[in-house]
Design a protein around this motif. Structure first.
Motif, short mmCIF file in Angstrom:
data_model
loop_
_atom_site.label_atom_id
_atom_site.label_comp_id
_atom_site.label_asym_id
_atom_site.label_seq_id
_atom_site.Cartn_x
_atom_site.Cartn_y
_atom_site.Cartn_z
N LEU A 129 51.72 -30.10 -2.59
CA LEU A 129 50.66 -29.19 -3.03
C LEU A 129 50.43 -28.24 -1.86
O LEU A 129 49.96 -28.65 -0.80
CB LEU A 129 49.38 -29.97 -3.36
CG LEU A 129 48.23 -29.14 -3.95
CD1 LEU A 129 48.61 -28.58 -5.31
CD2 LEU A 129 46.97 -30.00 -4.06
N TYR A 130 50.81 -27.00 -2.04
CA TYR A 130 50.82 -26.04 -0.93
C TYR A 130 49.42 -25.45 -0.74
O TYR A 130 48.83 -24.89 -1.67
CB TYR A 130 51.84 -24.93 -1.19
CG TYR A 130 53.25 -25.45 -1.13
CD1 TYR A 130 53.92 -25.57 0.09
CD2 TYR A 130 53.92 -25.86 -2.29
CE1 TYR A 130 55.21 -26.08 0.16
CE2 TYR A 130 55.21 -26.36 -2.23
CZ TYR A 130 55.85 -26.47 -1.00
OH TYR A 130 57.13 -26.97 -0.94
N ARG A 131 48.92 -25.59 0.48
CA ARG A 131 47.61 -25.07 0.85
C ARG A 131 47.77 -24.15 2.07
O ARG A 131 47.13 -24.34 3.10
CB ARG A 131 46.64 -26.22 1.16
CG ARG A 131 46.34 -27.10 -0.06
CD ARG A 131 45.30 -28.15 0.27
NE ARG A 131 44.94 -29.01 -0.84
CZ ARG A 131 44.02 -28.74 -1.76
NH1 ARG A 131 43.36 -27.60 -1.69
NH2 ARG A 131 43.74 -29.59 -2.72
N ASP A 132 48.64 -23.16 1.95
CA ASP A 132 48.96 -22.27 3.06
C ASP A 132 47.78 -21.42 3.50
O ASP A 132 47.71 -20.99 4.65
CB ASP A 132 50.12 -21.32 2.68
CG ASP A 132 51.31 -22.05 2.09
OD1 ASP A 132 51.42 -23.27 2.33
OD2 ASP A 132 52.13 -21.42 1.41
N LEU A 133 46.86 -21.15 2.59
CA LEU A 133 45.70 -20.30 2.86
C LEU A 133 44.43 -21.04 2.45
O LEU A 133 44.48 -21.99 1.65
CB LEU A 133 45.82 -18.99 2.05
CG LEU A 133 47.03 -18.10 2.36
CD1 LEU A 133 47.14 -17.01 1.30
CD2 LEU A 133 46.91 -17.50 3.75
N ALA A 180 43.15 -27.03 -8.70
CA ALA A 180 42.45 -27.23 -7.43
C ALA A 180 42.33 -25.95 -6.60
O ALA A 180 41.66 -25.94 -5.57
CB ALA A 180 43.18 -28.30 -6.61
N ASP A 181 42.96 -24.88 -7.04
CA ASP A 181 42.91 -23.60 -6.33
C ASP A 181 41.59 -22.90 -6.65
O ASP A 181 41.26 -22.67 -7.82
CB ASP A 181 44.09 -22.73 -6.78
CG ASP A 181 44.29 -21.51 -5.92
OD1 ASP A 181 43.36 -20.67 -5.86
OD2 ASP A 181 45.37 -21.36 -5.33
N THR A 182 40.81 -22.56 -5.60
CA THR A 182 39.48 -21.98 -5.84
C THR A 182 39.35 -20.56 -5.27
O THR A 182 38.25 -20.11 -4.98
CB THR A 182 38.38 -22.87 -5.24
OG1 THR A 182 38.62 -23.05 -3.83
CG2 THR A 182 38.36 -24.23 -5.92
N ARG A 183 40.46 -19.85 -5.12
CA ARG A 183 40.39 -18.50 -4.56
C ARG A 183 39.68 -17.52 -5.48
O ARG A 183 39.31 -16.43 -5.06
CB ARG A 183 41.80 -18.01 -4.22
CG ARG A 183 42.40 -18.68 -2.98
CD ARG A 183 43.85 -18.28 -2.78
NE ARG A 183 44.71 -18.87 -3.79
CZ ARG A 183 46.02 -18.65 -3.87
NH1 ARG A 183 46.61 -17.83 -3.00
NH2 ARG A 183 46.75 -19.23 -4.81
#
Length: 512
Positions: free
Chosen positions: A35-39, A102-105
């Motif tokens: 799960l990529y969380r790069d930012l 899960a992405d909250t951007r």
């Protein structure tokens, strides 16, 4: 032997489970991916990693089926994580990775939608609360911050639909997954005109909504060969993981709630029609057009327990490894020494923002009531109680919408902990039953496939296969502590909400 395969596509892994013709688990294969969380606030999956995990998991259980002996895979059916979004150009070239729930951007655009009043009406049409998890908000974020991708995008899919498209060249989405997008009208079972207008997306850019019983049976030969099955094997679309979790533990009758605590968690009940909460706290997602799952998801479940283990109990974690003991079992033994209520220590578990019941991506965690008498063991028990209080708070909203709960079916990692099961029984003051249904999500997907192929007439057939269960009864000696603390927990969550955005903005500003 005629086998069926249930596939559970999760946030960090895909599991394929092989069932025989008595719906008994024969074999399973689990393949992980990153799960990529790069930012900050990012949570994405790589499309090739998703696809390779599916192919690999299926190939492994097909080998266990040993088709060379005349055995057959009658169908493959799916349970899938909801709320994902992938953009494609005109030639179906991916323009993004899979942007997960899960992405909250999209938090800024979600707040705007709530403030201008459009969000309330869209929620009433779609049953999906206005939150950054939903593709509705993700599209607004793409439109504003990645206009190049937004204007080039000709098609949008979720993770399961991408896998089907790659295997079959299809462009369909089951109504269960669609009902979690914030773009689908749950009353006319089609894409919602107002949501499309707000996002600027045309109906032609979205897949065709179909029943969970729809299936494909014309797989590309190269992929059929990799899996080891005939290209004509039916692949049933199935449904979202939340609705299928209810089916998988036989929580489909009125008043029977399913509580799942894995990495995240949820509490859900089944209704024969869509039900909207006037206060916008609960979701309504389809299991199929005749069964609707009403409930609330929480971001913070077992991952918060893991956070406590890794950051407060590192020595105990090492000790458990040396003893060959599960570290979580050791920690629950430590928490058991502390009385119910943690002697007045309250923990709000909002380490990853929160969905139900406060629907605030800016929410942050906190301990309240610390004094000199509290130890790490108190903090540990407060963490478990805080997760439970939060789900209890969701249940109060749910009862306002659908009526009282009669019993609870418990699944997920927490259901393996006797302490945690008892804690749920005591805080909810309800019996908590833990069915011995192994691989319940995959089993539910297989039941959907059996109905799709005409092998059974009703989803209620699952009752035969859930198996025995253990029931935990509420312990009255713990009622007083929890009855006093639950209202404090709820009031605090509301009072702290006025500062969540400020502290979240500070953290984003100063994050490394």
């Amino acid at each position: 032997m005629e086998y069926m395969v249930g596939v559970d596509i999760g946030t960090t892994s895909t599991k394929a489970v092989l069932f025989d013709d008595k719906n008994v688990v024969v074999a399973s294969a689990n393949k992980s991916y990153a799960l990529y969380r790069d930012l900050p606030d990012m949570a994405e999956e790589d499309l090739n990693e998703l696809f390779e995990a599916l192919i690999s998991a299926l190939a492994e259980v097909v080998r266990d089926a040993d088709l060379s002996k005349g055995n057959k895979i009658a169908a493959v059916s799916f349970s899938s994580a909801m709320h994902s979004l992938i953009a494609f150009d005109e030639e179906w070239k991916p323009l993004t990775r899979a942007i997960t729930w899960a992405d909250t951007r999209a938090v800024e655009y979600t707040e705007e939608l709530k403030a201008n009043g459009l969000g309330e009406q869209i929620y009433k049409n779609t049953g999906t609360p206005i939150h950054p998890m939903a593709p509705l908000s993700k599209l607004l974020w793409l439109k504003s911050e990645h206009a190049d991708i937004y204007h080039k995008a000709a098609h949008y899919l979720g993770i399961k639909e991408y896998l089907f498209h790659r295997l079959f060249g299809s462009n369909k989405m089951d109504i269960s997954i669609a009902s979690g997008t914030g773009l689908f009208n749950i009353f006319n079972l089609d894409w919602d005109e107002q949501a499309l207008e707000v996002t600027g997306v045309k109906k032609e850019q979205l897949p065709l909504p179909v029943e969970p019983y729809e299936y494909e049976d014309n797989m590309l030969e190269k992929y059929a060969a990799l899996i080891g099955i005939p290209a004509t094997t039916p692949f049933v679309y199935g449904a979202g993981d939340g609705p299928l979790s209810n089916l998988g533990v036989n929580a489909v009758k009125p008043g029977v709630a399913a509580i799942t605590i894995g990495t995240s968690g949820a509490i859900r009940v089944v209704s024969d029609q869509p039900v909207i909460d006037p206060k916008g706290r609960t979701f309504t997602y389809a299991l199929d057009k005749d069964n609707w799952v009403v409930g609330g998801p929480v971001n913070n479940g077992g991952d918060v327990f893991r956070w406590a283990r890794d950051n407060m109990f590192d020595a105990e974690k090492s000790t458990a490894a040396l003893l060959g003991k599960d570290s979580y079992d050791l920690l629950t033994e430590i928490a058991e020494r502390i009385p119910a209520g943690s002697e007045g220590l309250i923990f709000h578990p909002y380490l990853g923002g929160e969905r139900a019941p406060i629907w605030d991506a800016n929410a942050r965690g906190s301990f309240f009531g610390l004094n000199h008498g509290h130890t790490r063991a108190h903090m540990l028990r407060a963490v478990l109680e805080g997760i439970t209080f939060n789900v209890f708070m969701v249940s109060l909203a749910l009862e306002e919408v659908v009526g009282g709960l009669k019993s609870i079916q418990a699944t997920g990692g927490f259901a393996r902990s006797p302490l945690w099961r008892q804690m749920f029984a005591d805080i909810f003051e309800q019996p908590v039953t833990v069915p011995e249904a192994f691989e319940s999500g995959a089993l539910a997907a297989v039941i959907v496939a059996q109905k799709a192929l005409g092998k059974i007439d009703s989803l209620y057939e699952i009752e035969k296969y859930v198996g025995a269960s253990n029931t935990y009864m509420p312990d009255p000696k713990n009622f007083e502590a929890y009855r006093e603390l639950a209202p404090i927990f709820i009031r605090l969550s509301r009072q702290l909400q006025t500062e969540y955005q400020n502290i979240a903005n500070y953290q984003r500003k100063h994050s490394k």
